[in-house]
Motif scaffolding. Sequence first.
Motif, PDB file in Angstrom:
ATOM      1  N   SER A  14       1.028  -1.431   0.234  1.00  0.00           N
ATOM      2  CA  SER A  14      -0.682  -0.100   0.430  1.00  0.00           C
ATOM      3  C   SER A  14       0.574   1.342   0.340  1.00  0.00           C
ATOM      4  O   SER A  14       0.853   2.614  -0.284  1.00  0.00           O
ATOM      5  CB  SER A  14      -1.272   0.203   0.927  1.00  0.00           C
ATOM      6  N   LYS A  15       2.075   0.940   0.532  1.00  0.00           N
ATOM      7  CA  LYS A  15       3.083   1.908   0.380  1.00  0.00           C
ATOM      8  C   LYS A  15       3.665   2.088  -0.603  1.00  0.00           C
ATOM      9  O   LYS A  15       4.527   2.942  -0.922  1.00  0.00           O
ATOM     10  CB  LYS A  15       4.162   2.206   1.302  1.00  0.00           C
ATOM     11  N   GLY A  16       3.506   1.261  -1.540  1.00  0.00           N
ATOM     12  CA  GLY A  16       4.141   1.397  -2.761  1.00  0.00           C
ATOM     13  C   GLY A  16       5.982   1.297  -2.295  1.00  0.00           C
ATOM     14  O   GLY A  16       6.807   1.336  -3.802  1.00  0.00           O
ATOM     15  N   LEU A  17       5.889   0.209  -2.387  1.00  0.00           N
ATOM     16  CA  LEU A  17       7.373  -0.784  -1.618  1.00  0.00           C
ATOM     17  C   LEU A  17       7.602  -1.440  -1.429  1.00  0.00           C
ATOM     18  O   LEU A  17       6.993  -2.376  -1.304  1.00  0.00           O
ATOM     19  CB  LEU A  17       7.666   0.393  -0.099  1.00  0.00           C
ATOM     20  N   LYS A  18       8.562  -1.580  -2.333  1.00  0.00           N
ATOM     21  CA  LYS A  18       9.700  -2.690  -2.320  1.00  0.00           C
ATOM     22  C   LYS A  18      10.204  -3.504  -1.351  1.00  0.00           C
ATOM     23  O   LYS A  18       9.933  -2.734  -0.320  1.00  0.00           O
ATOM     24  CB  LYS A  18      11.016  -2.838  -3.760  1.00  0.00           C
ATOM     25  N   GLN A  19      10.303  -4.871  -1.167  1.00  0.00           N
ATOM     26  CA  GLN A  19      10.971  -5.619  -0.038  1.00  0.00           C
ATOM     27  C   GLN A  19      12.180  -4.397   0.644  1.00  0.00           C
ATOM     28  O   GLN A  19      12.136  -3.991   2.279  1.00  0.00           O
ATOM     29  CB  GLN A  19      11.695  -6.677   0.014  1.00  0.00           C
ATOM     30  N   SER A  20      13.094  -4.068  -0.180  1.00  0.00           N
ATOM     31  CA  SER A  20      14.368  -3.422   0.056  1.00  0.00           C
ATOM     32  C   SER A  20      14.314  -1.594   1.061  1.00  0.00           C
ATOM     33  O   SER A  20      14.596  -1.298   1.966  1.00  0.00           O
ATOM     34  CB  SER A  20      15.538  -3.917  -1.023  1.00  0.00           C
ATOM     35  N   GLU A  21      13.494  -1.595  -0.387  1.00  0.00           N
ATOM     36  CA  GLU A  21      12.996   0.143   0.374  1.00  0.00           C
ATOM     37  C   GLU A  21      12.249  -0.406   1.617  1.00  0.00           C
ATOM     38  O   GLU A  21      12.047   1.042   3.058  1.00  0.00           O
ATOM     39  CB  GLU A  21      11.837   0.796  -0.949  1.00  0.00           C
ATOM     40  N   PHE A  22      11.335  -0.645   1.716  1.00  0.00           N
ATOM     41  CA  PHE A  22      10.400  -1.057   3.082  1.00  0.00           C
ATOM     42  C   PHE A  22      11.173  -1.503   4.339  1.00  0.00           C
ATOM     43  O   PHE A  22      11.530  -1.191   5.553  1.00  0.00           O
ATOM     44  CB  PHE A  22       9.596  -2.165   2.669  1.00  0.00           C
ATOM     45  N   GLY A  23      12.737  -2.300   3.949  1.00  0.00           N
ATOM     46  CA  GLY A  23      13.823  -2.402   5.033  1.00  0.00           C
ATOM     47  C   GLY A  23      14.172  -1.067   5.677  1.00  0.00           C
ATOM     48  O   GLY A  23      14.916  -1.475   6.638  1.00  0.00           O
ATOM     49  N   GLY A  24      14.891  -0.241   4.598  1.00  0.00           N
ATOM     50  CA  GLY A  24      15.309   1.642   4.982  1.00  0.00           C
ATOM     51  C   GLY A  24      14.372   1.849   5.355  1.00  0.00           C
ATOM     52  O   GLY A  24      14.172   2.429   6.501  1.00  0.00           O
ATOM     53  N   TRP A  25      12.526   1.873   5.443  1.00  0.00           N
ATOM     54  CA  TRP A  25      11.422   2.794   5.920  1.00  0.00           C
ATOM     55  C   TRP A  25      11.474   2.305   7.182  1.00  0.00           C
ATOM     56  O   TRP A  25      11.305   3.197   8.255  1.00  0.00           O
ATOM     57  CB  TRP A  25      10.440   2.623   4.917  1.00  0.00           C
ATOM     58  N   LEU A  26      11.648   1.131   7.774  1.00  0.00           N
ATOM     59  CA  LEU A  26      11.200   0.018   9.171  1.00  0.00           C
ATOM     60  C   LEU A  26      13.197   0.706   9.735  1.00  0.00           C
ATOM     61  O   LEU A  26      12.446   0.875  10.324  1.00  0.00           O
ATOM     62  CB  LEU A  26      11.725  -0.827   9.168  1.00  0.00           C
ATOM     63  N   ALA A  27      14.078   0.435   9.222  1.00  0.00           N
ATOM     64  CA  ALA A  27      15.165   0.612   9.808  1.00  0.00           C
ATOM     65  C   ALA A  27      15.115   2.463  10.308  1.00  0.00           C
ATOM     66  O   ALA A  27      14.933   2.549  11.289  1.00  0.00           O
ATOM     67  CB  ALA A  27      16.064   0.728   8.863  1.00  0.00           C
ATOM     68  N   GLU A  28      14.662   3.056   9.417  1.00  0.00           N
ATOM     69  CA  GLU A  28      14.475   4.686   9.620  1.00  0.00           C
ATOM     70  C   GLU A  28      13.344   5.007  10.948  1.00  0.00           C
ATOM     71  O   GLU A  28      13.218   5.781  11.835  1.00  0.00           O
ATOM     72  CB  GLU A  28      13.981   5.188   8.819  1.00  0.00           C
TER      73      GLU A  28
END
Length: 72
Positions: A14-28
Motif C-alpha cells: 500500500s506504500k508502494g515499496l519494494k522489500q528492500s525499500e521497506f527494510g530501509g523505511w522500517l530502519a528509519e
Amino acid sequence: MMMTGKELALFRKSKGLKQSEFGGWLAEQLGQDRPYAPSEVSAWEKGHRPVSYAVQAAVYKALWEATKAEIR
C-alpha cells in the motif's frame, strides 16, 4: 493478536515499496543504523518468522498517523 505476514505485505504494498525499500523505511522508523534485508522482510511476509513487536509498532504507528491526517 500478532500481525500476519500477509498483513505486513499488504501494508508494504500500500506504500508502494519494494522489500528492500521497506527494510530501509522500517530502519528509519525504528532509529536503526542498518536497513532490514529484503530476505528478512520476505521471511516475515511468508510466515517463516513472526513479525516482531517493534516492526508491528512501526506499522501501526504509521497507520495511526495516516488515519489522523485523513480525519483533519
